[in-house]
Design a protein around this motif. Structure first.
Motif, PDB file in Angstrom:
ATOM      1  N   THR A 193     -16.611  36.057 -12.541  1.00  0.00           N
ATOM      2  CA  THR A 193     -18.016  35.932 -12.905  1.00  0.00           C
ATOM      3  C   THR A 193     -18.629  34.713 -12.215  1.00  0.00           C
ATOM      4  OG1 THR A 193     -17.447  34.617 -14.854  1.00  0.00           O
ATOM      5  CG2 THR A 193     -17.636  37.005 -15.151  1.00  0.00           C
ATOM      6  N   VAL A 194     -19.936  34.586 -12.328  1.00  0.00           N
ATOM      7  CA  VAL A 194     -20.641  33.428 -11.781  1.00  0.00           C
ATOM      8  C   VAL A 194     -20.617  32.318 -12.830  1.00  0.00           C
ATOM      9  CG1 VAL A 194     -22.751  32.604 -10.680  1.00  0.00           C
ATOM     10  CG2 VAL A 194     -22.106  35.014 -10.492  1.00  0.00           C
ATOM     11  N   GLY A 195     -19.455  31.731 -13.019  1.00  0.00           N
ATOM     12  CA  GLY A 195     -19.275  30.707 -14.031  1.00  0.00           C
ATOM     13  C   GLY A 195     -18.936  31.301 -15.386  1.00  0.00           C
ATOM     14  N   ALA A 196     -18.484  30.440 -16.297  1.00  0.00           N
ATOM     15  CA  ALA A 196     -18.090  30.897 -17.629  1.00  0.00           C
ATOM     16  C   ALA A 196     -19.289  31.382 -18.434  1.00  0.00           C
ATOM     17  CB  ALA A 196     -17.367  29.769 -18.365  1.00  0.00           C
ATOM     18  N   THR A 197     -20.462  30.764 -18.238  1.00  0.00           N
ATOM     19  CA  THR A 197     -21.648  31.193 -18.983  1.00  0.00           C
ATOM     20  C   THR A 197     -22.003  32.637 -18.645  1.00  0.00           C
ATOM     21  OG1 THR A 197     -22.485  28.927 -18.976  1.00  0.00           O
ATOM     22  CG2 THR A 197     -24.059  30.664 -19.475  1.00  0.00           C
ATOM     23  N   HIS A 198     -21.842  33.017 -17.375  1.00  0.00           N
ATOM     24  CA  HIS A 198     -22.081  34.406 -16.974  1.00  0.00           C
ATOM     25  C   HIS A 198     -21.097  35.333 -17.678  1.00  0.00           C
ATOM     26  CE1 HIS A 198     -21.930  37.625 -13.599  1.00  0.00           C
ATOM     27  NE2 HIS A 198     -22.858  37.948 -14.472  1.00  0.00           N
ATOM     28  N   ALA A 199     -19.849  34.905 -17.822  1.00  0.00           N
ATOM     29  CA  ALA A 199     -18.856  35.718 -18.519  1.00  0.00           C
ATOM     30  C   ALA A 199     -19.260  35.933 -19.977  1.00  0.00           C
ATOM     31  CB  ALA A 199     -17.481  35.046 -18.437  1.00  0.00           C
ATOM     32  N   LEU A 200     -19.721  34.869 -20.637  1.00  0.00           N
ATOM     33  CA  LEU A 200     -20.172  34.995 -22.024  1.00  0.00           C
ATOM     34  C   LEU A 200     -21.355  35.951 -22.117  1.00  0.00           C
ATOM     35  CD1 LEU A 200     -19.963  31.219 -23.022  1.00  0.00           C
ATOM     36  CD2 LEU A 200     -18.487  33.043 -23.874  1.00  0.00           C
ATOM     37  N   PHE A 293     -14.599  43.242 -35.908  1.00  0.00           N
ATOM     38  CA  PHE A 293     -15.452  42.551 -34.942  1.00  0.00           C
ATOM     39  C   PHE A 293     -14.588  41.979 -33.820  1.00  0.00           C
ATOM     40  CE2 PHE A 293     -14.571  39.274 -38.216  1.00  0.00           C
ATOM     41  CZ  PHE A 293     -14.073  38.228 -37.444  1.00  0.00           C
ATOM     42  N   HIS A 294     -15.233  41.758 -32.675  1.00  0.00           N
ATOM     43  CA  HIS A 294     -14.545  41.157 -31.538  1.00  0.00           C
ATOM     44  C   HIS A 294     -14.696  39.635 -31.575  1.00  0.00           C
ATOM     45  CE1 HIS A 294     -14.644  45.250 -29.750  1.00  0.00           C
ATOM     46  NE2 HIS A 294     -13.592  44.823 -29.082  1.00  0.00           N
ATOM     47  N   ILE A 295     -13.837  38.986 -30.840  1.00  0.00           N
ATOM     48  CA  ILE A 295     -13.878  37.530 -30.692  1.00  0.00           C
ATOM     49  C   ILE A 295     -13.934  37.218 -29.203  1.00  0.00           C
ATOM     50  CG2 ILE A 295     -12.664  35.353 -31.074  1.00  0.00           C
ATOM     51  CD1 ILE A 295     -11.158  36.805 -33.370  1.00  0.00           C
ATOM     52  N   VAL A 296     -14.870  36.358 -28.815  1.00  0.00           N
ATOM     53  CA  VAL A 296     -14.867  35.854 -27.445  1.00  0.00           C
ATOM     54  C   VAL A 296     -14.430  34.394 -27.519  1.00  0.00           C
ATOM     55  CG1 VAL A 296     -17.362  35.359 -27.520  1.00  0.00           C
ATOM     56  CG2 VAL A 296     -16.178  35.459 -25.333  1.00  0.00           C
ATOM     57  N   GLU A 297     -13.330  34.093 -26.843  1.00  0.00           N
ATOM     58  CA  GLU A 297     -12.744  32.758 -26.865  1.00  0.00           C
ATOM     59  C   GLU A 297     -13.105  32.029 -25.578  1.00  0.00           C
ATOM     60  OE1 GLU A 297      -8.567  30.849 -28.275  1.00  0.00           O
ATOM     61  OE2 GLU A 297      -8.411  32.539 -26.892  1.00  0.00           O
ATOM     62  N   ASP A 298     -13.935  31.008 -25.714  1.00  0.00           N
ATOM     63  CA  ASP A 298     -14.385  30.216 -24.574  1.00  0.00           C
ATOM     64  C   ASP A 298     -13.405  29.067 -24.358  1.00  0.00           C
ATOM     65  OD1 ASP A 298     -15.663  28.719 -22.682  1.00  0.00           O
ATOM     66  OD2 ASP A 298     -17.488  28.367 -23.839  1.00  0.00           O
ATOM     67  N   ASP A 299     -12.613  29.163 -23.306  1.00  0.00           N
ATOM     68  CA  ASP A 299     -11.583  28.158 -23.032  1.00  0.00           C
ATOM     69  C   ASP A 299     -11.978  27.304 -21.822  1.00  0.00           C
ATOM     70  OD1 ASP A 299      -9.201  26.903 -23.711  1.00  0.00           O
ATOM     71  OD2 ASP A 299      -7.996  28.127 -22.366  1.00  0.00           O
ATOM     72  N   THR A 300     -13.258  26.985 -21.718  1.00  0.00           N
ATOM     73  CA  THR A 300     -13.770  26.221 -20.584  1.00  0.00           C
ATOM     74  C   THR A 300     -13.075  24.878 -20.434  1.00  0.00           C
ATOM     75  OG1 THR A 300     -15.928  27.293 -20.780  1.00  0.00           O
ATOM     76  CG2 THR A 300     -15.853  25.201 -19.591  1.00  0.00           C
ATOM     77  N   TYR A 301     -12.753  24.250 -21.551  1.00  0.00           N
ATOM     78  CA  TYR A 301     -12.150  22.911 -21.501  1.00  0.00           C
ATOM     79  C   TYR A 301     -10.626  22.952 -21.613  1.00  0.00           C
ATOM     80  CZ  TYR A 301     -17.011  21.799 -22.260  1.00  0.00           C
ATOM     81  OH  TYR A 301     -18.378  21.728 -22.126  1.00  0.00           O
ATOM     82  N   GLY A 302     -10.065  24.153 -21.577  1.00  0.00           N
ATOM     83  CA  GLY A 302      -8.625  24.297 -21.714  1.00  0.00           C
ATOM     84  C   GLY A 302      -7.826  23.638 -20.608  1.00  0.00           C
ATOM     85  N   HIS A 303      -8.447  23.431 -19.430  1.00  0.00           N
ATOM     86  CA  HIS A 303      -7.751  22.753 -18.333  1.00  0.00           C
ATOM     87  C   HIS A 303      -7.325  21.346 -18.728  1.00  0.00           C
ATOM     88  CE1 HIS A 303      -8.979  25.906 -15.524  1.00  0.00           C
ATOM     89  NE2 HIS A 303     -10.209  25.795 -16.004  1.00  0.00           N
ATOM     90  N   LEU A 304      -8.078  20.734 -19.647  1.00  0.00           N
ATOM     91  CA  LEU A 304      -7.817  19.353 -20.034  1.00  0.00           C
ATOM     92  C   LEU A 304      -6.904  19.244 -21.247  1.00  0.00           C
ATOM     93  CD1 LEU A 304     -11.503  18.067 -19.693  1.00  0.00           C
ATOM     94  CD2 LEU A 304      -9.670  17.956 -17.985  1.00  0.00           C
TER      95      LEU A 304
END
Length: 478
Positions: A193-200, A293-304
């Motif tokens: 995607t075009v960044g994580a925000t686009h994925a969300l 219901f579904h869950i969307v897990e945003d792991d943007t900061y998971g690298h750290l």
């Protein structure tokens, strides 16, 4: 600071200052301007100068006077309609007849995003959500781009569309990277995607329709609240605790509203830095199965974060969880590379949404990122950032405590969640006058309300000059 010059009066300078902030949305539609007396004190000018400056803003159609309440930034559409007529018209109400107003509220969720493009000054910006450019600088990224832009490859990337799901080599690299997190997926389960925000956004547009209820952690990412509301969703805020979301509140929402989606930042939550506990993760997944219901897990900061940190996607095996991440925070913000991973039956639906919006994503930088991952360059780069961030965190916390703040959560990751002891909406406006952009706690709530909390970026909050200015401003407010 305003200064007397032959080319521009103090009134014109003050009006220009507010005009610029309004046009850049550093003062949001509906925000209240400081009272005449307060503004005069802040800028060391006479009340008459402030009255004249506010008259100019009224004439330009940028603000409106509300009797007995103060001066407010007009809605953008109303300001656009009013401005041409206002150039030759008198203000609707003279400034002198409006009583003192409370200090201005800071801008909406777009403030922090716009701050990345419209820097207030060359000073460090503690409210920013990104690492400083010098932290991200490396020699391997240019090398990666050169490696994938030979004449034949560049012709291939430029003259035809890439794979709609994303570059095959990157998806293979990502699948291997996720396996290291104990999340086994195939490349076919990944969409770039075009960044994580686009994925969300892809997830929201695929699974939701206008009016659907969505559970989101609070405090939470300001842009996510704004994005969901712009799509017409009903945002249900779930209090975020140290071990995870408030399960009792989630249960009540499920029984009363039948939500379609839960948006969660399990690891190094923004803004608190909290990480999900295994027990809370297990219960969240039980609720998802029980109430469908579904869950969307945003792991943007998971690298750290440590690789063993609890992730819903790992425990769930991507049955109900859609995993989202990206690389803008730790590698190359302008490459705009993110991705999502989901169960096979859902991937085709998500890909269909991507096709309707962007057709595909640029393969050149995706291929370069794959090389960075495969060669271990990304891993070593992130390790260096972690070490540097550990040092910055310790210094920033020491400065914050020395200047009267208390910790609202245990320091971890990129962000600190601090209690300042004063209203941070007002504090933000006063610090903006000194060239510092803050992130007040009200921005991280679905319905803005006064709070003494604020978020700091540990990487950009190590400047002693900022903390001295912060201390002086806060003490003056007290």
């Amino acid at each position: 600071m305003l200064t007397r010059t032959h080319s521009q009066t103090l009134t014109e300078q003050l009006a220009a200052l507010f005009s610029e902030r309004i046009r850049n949305r550093l003062l949001a539609p509906g925000a209240r301007l400081p009272s005449v007396r307060e503004c005069a004190r802040q800028h060391s000018v006479s009340p008459h100068t402030v009255v004249a400056a506010y008259d100019q803003l009224l004439a330009q159609g940028l603000v409106e006077a509300r009797r007995q309440r103060g001066f407010f930034v007009r809605q953008a559409e109303a300001a656009d309609r009013a401005e041409p007529a206002a150039r030759g018209a008198a203000p609707a109400a003279p400034v002198a007849t409006v009583l003192a107003a409370a200090p201005a509220a800071p801008a909406d969720a777009s403030t922090l995003i716009r701050g990345m493009f419209h820097r207030q000054s060359d000073k460090p910006q503690p409210g920013m959500g990104v690492l400083p450019p010098d932290w991200l600088d490396s020699s391997f990224m240019p090398a990666a781009v050169r490696r994938v832009t030979g004449p034949a490859a560049l012709r291939e990337f430029s003259l035809q569309y890439g794979d709609p799901a994303g570059d095959a080599s990157l998806r293979a690299s990502l699948a291997q990277k996720l396996a290291g997190l104990q999340l086994p997926v195939t490349p076919a389960q990944i969409v770039t995607t075009v960044g994580a925000t686009h994925a969300l956004d892809i997830v929201s547009r695929t699974l939701l329709r206008a009016g659907d209820p969505v559970m989101v952690e609070e405090p939470g990412w300001a842009v996510e609240f704004a994005r969901l509301e712009a799509l017409g969703m009903r945002v249900l805020p779930v209090p975020r605790r140290a071990d995870g979301p408030d399960l009792a509140v989630m249960q009540r929402y499920c029984e009363a509203h039948a939500p379609k989606l839960f948006v969660s930042v399990s690891v190094l939550h923004n803004p608190t830095g909290h990480c999900l506990s295994p027990g809370s993760a297990h219960r969240v997944l039980q609720l998802a199965a029980q109430h469908d219901f579904h869950i969307v897990e945003d792991d943007t900061y998971g690298h750290l974060a440590p690789e063993h940190a609890t992730r819903l996607a790992v425990l769930d095996g991507l049955q109900r969880v859609i995993y989202v991440s990206g690389f803008a925070k730790v590698l190359a913000p302008n490459w705009r590379i993110g991705f999502l991973a989901a169960a096979p039956p859902l991937v085709e639906r998500l890909l269909e949404t991507k096709l309707l919006a962007t057709l595909t994503t640029p393969a050149l930088f995706e291929r370069a990122l794959a090389w960075c991952i495969d060669q271990g360059q990304l891993r070593r780069h992130v390790e260096r950032i972690r070490l540097r961030l550990d040092g910055a965190r310790g210094r920033a916390v020491k400065l914050a405590l020395a200047h009267g703040c208390t910790l609202a959560s245990e320091p971890a990751g990129l962000f600190g969640w601090l209690d300042t002891g004063v209203d941070t909406d007002t504090l933000t406006q006063r610090m903006l006058d000194q060239g510092y952009l803050l992130a007040p706690g009200s921005l991280f709530h679905a319905r803005r309300q006064p709070t003494t909390l604020m978020r700091i970026n540990f990487a950009t909050a190590q400047d002693a000059g900022f903390w001295k200015a912060f201390g002086r401003t806060r003490d003056a407010m007290r």
